[in-house]
Design an enzyme around this catalytic site. Structure first.
Site, PDB file in Angstrom:
ATOM      1  N   THR A 177      67.006  54.036  92.176  1.00  0.00           N
ATOM      2  CA  THR A 177      68.230  54.821  92.070  1.00  0.00           C
ATOM      3  C   THR A 177      68.711  54.795  90.636  1.00  0.00           C
ATOM      4  O   THR A 177      68.834  53.720  90.037  1.00  0.00           O
ATOM      5  CB  THR A 177      69.317  54.237  92.990  1.00  0.00           C
TER       6      THR A 177
ATOM      7  N   GLY B 146      77.465  53.992  88.483  1.00  0.00           N
ATOM      8  CA  GLY B 146      76.666  53.519  89.627  1.00  0.00           C
ATOM      9  C   GLY B 146      76.117  52.124  89.403  1.00  0.00           C
ATOM     10  O   GLY B 146      76.346  51.206  90.191  1.00  0.00           O
TER      11      GLY B 146
ATOM     12  N   TYR C 267      73.209  42.604  82.027  1.00  0.00           N
ATOM     13  CA  TYR C 267      72.287  42.480  80.891  1.00  0.00           C
ATOM     14  C   TYR C 267      70.958  41.996  81.469  1.00  0.00           C
ATOM     15  O   TYR C 267      70.445  40.940  81.120  1.00  0.00           O
ATOM     16  CB  TYR C 267      72.812  41.474  79.860  1.00  0.00           C
TER      17      TYR C 267
HETATM   18  C1  LIG Z   1      74.285  51.067  75.260  1.00  0.00           C
HETATM   19  C2  LIG Z   1      74.743  50.158  76.366  1.00  0.00           C
HETATM   20  C3  LIG Z   1      76.062  49.704  76.352  1.00  0.00           C
HETATM   21  C4  LIG Z   1      76.521  48.860  77.385  1.00  0.00           C
HETATM   22  N1  LIG Z   1      77.823  48.415  77.353  1.00  0.00           N
HETATM   23  C5  LIG Z   1      78.267  47.598  78.342  1.00  0.00           C
HETATM   24  C6  LIG Z   1      79.620  47.118  78.359  1.00  0.00           C
HETATM   25  O1  LIG Z   1      80.425  47.438  77.486  1.00  0.00           O
HETATM   26  N2  LIG Z   1      80.003  46.291  79.361  1.00  0.00           N
HETATM   27  C7  LIG Z   1      79.130  45.910  80.371  1.00  0.00           C
HETATM   28  O2  LIG Z   1      79.554  45.178  81.265  1.00  0.00           O
HETATM   29  N3  LIG Z   1      77.853  46.361  80.380  1.00  0.00           N
HETATM   30  C8  LIG Z   1      77.407  47.182  79.408  1.00  0.00           C
HETATM   31  N4  LIG Z   1      76.107  47.635  79.426  1.00  0.00           N
HETATM   32  C9  LIG Z   1      75.226  47.235  80.518  1.00  0.00           C
HETATM   33  C10 LIG Z   1      75.404  48.192  81.713  1.00  0.00           C
HETATM   34  O3  LIG Z   1      76.589  47.823  82.403  1.00  0.00           O
HETATM   35  C11 LIG Z   1      74.225  48.071  82.681  1.00  0.00           C
HETATM   36  O4  LIG Z   1      73.047  48.408  82.030  1.00  0.00           O
HETATM   37  C12 LIG Z   1      74.443  48.958  83.911  1.00  0.00           C
HETATM   38  O5  LIG Z   1      73.659  48.485  84.972  1.00  0.00           O
HETATM   39  C13 LIG Z   1      74.118  50.401  83.620  1.00  0.00           C
HETATM   40  O6  LIG Z   1      74.409  51.219  84.703  1.00  0.00           O
HETATM   41  P1  LIG Z   1      73.744  52.684  84.749  1.00  0.00           P
HETATM   42  O7  LIG Z   1      74.183  53.339  85.990  1.00  0.00           O
HETATM   43  O8  LIG Z   1      73.978  53.357  83.451  1.00  0.00           O
HETATM   44  O9  LIG Z   1      72.218  52.301  84.753  1.00  0.00           O
HETATM   45  P2  LIG Z   1      71.003  52.616  85.737  1.00  0.00           P
HETATM   46  O10 LIG Z   1      69.800  52.302  84.913  1.00  0.00           O
HETATM   47  O11 LIG Z   1      71.099  53.957  86.347  1.00  0.00           O
HETATM   48  O12 LIG Z   1      71.202  51.530  86.872  1.00  0.00           O
HETATM   49  C14 LIG Z   1      71.183  50.133  86.641  1.00  0.00           C
HETATM   50  C15 LIG Z   1      70.784  49.412  87.936  1.00  0.00           C
HETATM   51  O13 LIG Z   1      71.677  49.770  88.990  1.00  0.00           O
HETATM   52  C16 LIG Z   1      70.984  50.469  90.019  1.00  0.00           C
HETATM   53  N5  LIG Z   1      71.806  51.610  90.421  1.00  0.00           N
HETATM   54  C17 LIG Z   1      72.218  52.630  89.615  1.00  0.00           C
HETATM   55  N6  LIG Z   1      72.963  53.474  90.312  1.00  0.00           N
HETATM   56  C18 LIG Z   1      73.029  53.012  91.580  1.00  0.00           C
HETATM   57  C19 LIG Z   1      73.652  53.485  92.752  1.00  0.00           C
HETATM   58  N7  LIG Z   1      74.354  54.606  92.754  1.00  0.00           N
HETATM   59  N8  LIG Z   1      73.485  52.788  93.905  1.00  0.00           N
HETATM   60  C20 LIG Z   1      72.746  51.647  93.897  1.00  0.00           C
HETATM   61  N9  LIG Z   1      72.150  51.145  92.814  1.00  0.00           N
HETATM   62  C21 LIG Z   1      72.278  51.825  91.661  1.00  0.00           C
HETATM   63  C22 LIG Z   1      69.675  50.929  89.396  1.00  0.00           C
HETATM   64  O14 LIG Z   1      68.675  51.148  90.370  1.00  0.00           O
HETATM   65  C23 LIG Z   1      69.390  49.782  88.443  1.00  0.00           C
HETATM   66  O15 LIG Z   1      68.868  48.695  89.166  1.00  0.00           O
HETATM   67  C24 LIG Z   1      75.641  48.473  78.420  1.00  0.00           C
HETATM   68  C25 LIG Z   1      74.316  48.950  78.425  1.00  0.00           C
HETATM   69  C26 LIG Z   1      73.878  49.775  77.401  1.00  0.00           C
HETATM   70  C27 LIG Z   1      72.444  50.246  77.408  1.00  0.00           C
END
Ligand SMILES: Cc1cc2nc3c(=O)[nH]c(=O)nc-3n(C[C@H](O)[C@H](O)[C@H](O)COP(=O)(O)OP(=O)(O)OC[C@H]3O[C@@H](n4cnc5c(N)ncnc54)[C@H](O)[C@@H]3O)c2cc1C
Length: 443
Positions: free
Chosen positions: A5, A79, A382
């Protein structure tokens, strides 16, 4: 086939679109991104494919005095971010994003769409900090919005680490940043920079500490506080800018030239995409001077500007919430969180990539005596596959054993409850990935 997802696609190990263990399909939620804000009830429904930038923009459209305590980067998806915790400049005052979720819509392994009532409190607990990808697909979250003042003040000032005042400041930051007024949050970034170039073109490499802060209030009070608590920074009025809460996200995302708020809606990063590897730690006792010195020495060993270390203060509301309130357990007793980070061009060859990854792993190993232990705690958002992976989706015994390596680091004692929820709601392990919660072993 496995289901991956993807919401914002920011997973540190790419688990929403990469699998090392099995063929998979991606459920991409990017188009499920509607947001509705109820100003009277101070709540919002946000679909899982929305980004933080979209959420902050929509809240600000409705009210300049409501906000939500989540991360800084505007392209992160809600998400994954909310289901792994969600830490940012408001966390010392209001906790994590996951602490402020009051309902959700989740598709379970049987294809049912559940809400808080129909999924039950155990599953609702698990998806707020336990990584929802082990339990189902979150379609939408309901958020409790929080009050923010009309004016917040921000600064981002750099200091040469070699100066005695900066060394003193770093030590004071370690002791005080978690204890100061909850309205003040100061992040620190340590990195190498080219400090000067002589007439022959020889570069001098310097070490810089950048102090990046949001204060939920005006500059007068901020200057007073900084003078009292961190006099070594020598913060001046001209270093600070007053703005609205939502504008502070423009500032920290690098939009500092009067760009319109709408840039928060842009999902495509402006800068070139780079590969990266990151690791994290929690600090319970101030790191001694010599150890900080050793860490800085190692920063110098990586190419200039490629590696850095970020320090995020805890304390405040983070101390008041119990370790078991949600699966995210890193609460009272933590002074701050560390992020070790290195990035490089995707075009670099494998040897170069290995060199960068080895550098960050060595730095992490060096820090072992100075950070939390038993378990050595790590932030789920992270994600770090160095901590161990479930390498066989069919073999529940091996997955259970693997999880005893990485699980306590992310969840401490909450791992047990996560395993029992998983066993009840997804007994066939339909939702699985390299670090998904394993099933309870049958004896
Ligand atoms: C540039 C950058 C800046 C960041 N800044 C911060 C910050 O300021 N504070 C902080 O706490 N973290 C921060 N992060 C970390 C971030 O919170 C995590 O990487 C987070 O999991 C990203 O969520 P996403 O939906 O973008 O990622 P995705 O890659 O889409 O999802 C991450 C994980 O969650 C699962 N997932 C996604 N959507 C769903 C859903 N709808 N239902 C079930 N599972 C799902 C995915 O399968 C995967 O395992 C940062 C990361 C990056 C790359």
């Amino acid at each position: 086939m496995q289901i991956r997802t993807r919401s914002g696609g920011h997973d540190f190990e790419g688990l929403s679109y990469v699998s090392k263990i099995s063929p998979f399909v991606v459920t991409d939620l990017r188009n499920l991104s509607s947001i509705s804000v109820d100003v009277v009830r101070k709540s919002a429904w946000v679909q899982a494919g929305a980004t933080l930038g979209e959420l902050y923009y929509k809240i600000a459209e409705k009210s300049g005095n409501l906000g939500f305590p989540a991360g800084v980067c505007h392209t992160v998806g809600v998400g994954g971010h909310f289901s792994g915790g969600g830490h940012g400049f408001l966390s010392r005052k209001y906790g994590l994003a996951a602490d402020n979720i009051v309902d959700a819509r989740l598709i379970d392994a049987e294809g049912r769409i559940l809400n808080r009532k129909s999924m039950g409190e155990d599953l609702f607990w698990a998806i707020r900090g336990g990584g929802a990808a082990s339990f189902g697909i979150v379609v939408a979250w309901k958020l409790q919005l929080v009050d923010v003042p009309s004016i917040v003040s921000v600064f981002d000032v750099n200091r040469n680490i070699e100066h005695d005042a900066t060394k003193k400041l770093l030590h004071r930051w370690q002791r005080n940043a978690d204890k100061v007024d909850e309205d003040l949050t100061i992040f620190v970034v340590l990195r190498t920079v080219i400090s000067s170039t002589d007439e022959k073109g020889n570069k001098r490499i310097g070490l810089e500490a950048s102090f990046q802060a949001t204060f939920h209030g005006g500059v007068d009070r901020l200057l007073q506080l900084m003078q009292e608590k961190f006099p070594e920074l020598g913060l001046l009025r001209q270093d600070c800018i007053e703005m609205s809460w939502v504008q502070s996200f423009l500032f920290f995302n690098g939009f500092r030239n009067g760009e319109p708020l709408k840039v928060l809606l842009n999902r495509t990063p402006d800068s070139k995409l780079l590969s990266f590897k990151a690791k994290s730690d929690y600090v319970k006792e101030p790191i001694p001077h010599d150890a900080l010195h050793g860490m800085l020495k190692r920063l110098r060993q990586e190419d200039v500007g490629r590696g850095w270390v970020e320090l995020f203060p805890y304390g405040g509301k983070m101390n008041e919430i119990s370790e078991s309130a949600i699966p995210f357990p890193h609460r009272a007793g933590n002074l701050y969180k560390i992020l070790y980070y290195v990035e490089w061009d995707e075009e670099e060859n494998i040897t170069a990539s290995k060199k960068h990854i080895t550098w960050v792993r060595k730095l992490y190993n060096y820090m072992t005596p100075y950070v939390s232990n038993n378990p050595r705690a790590t932030y789920l958002n992270y994600r770090d596959l160095d901590l161990g992976v479930n390498n066989n989706e069919e073999d529940s015994k091996s997955n259970y054993t693997q999880a005893s390596n990485w699980g306590p680091k992310y969840f401490k004692n909450n791992l047990k409850r996560l395993i029992s929820v998983k066993t009840i709601v997804d007994p066939t392990n339909f939702f699985t990935h390299e670090q998904s919660i394993p099933l309870l072993l049958k004896h």
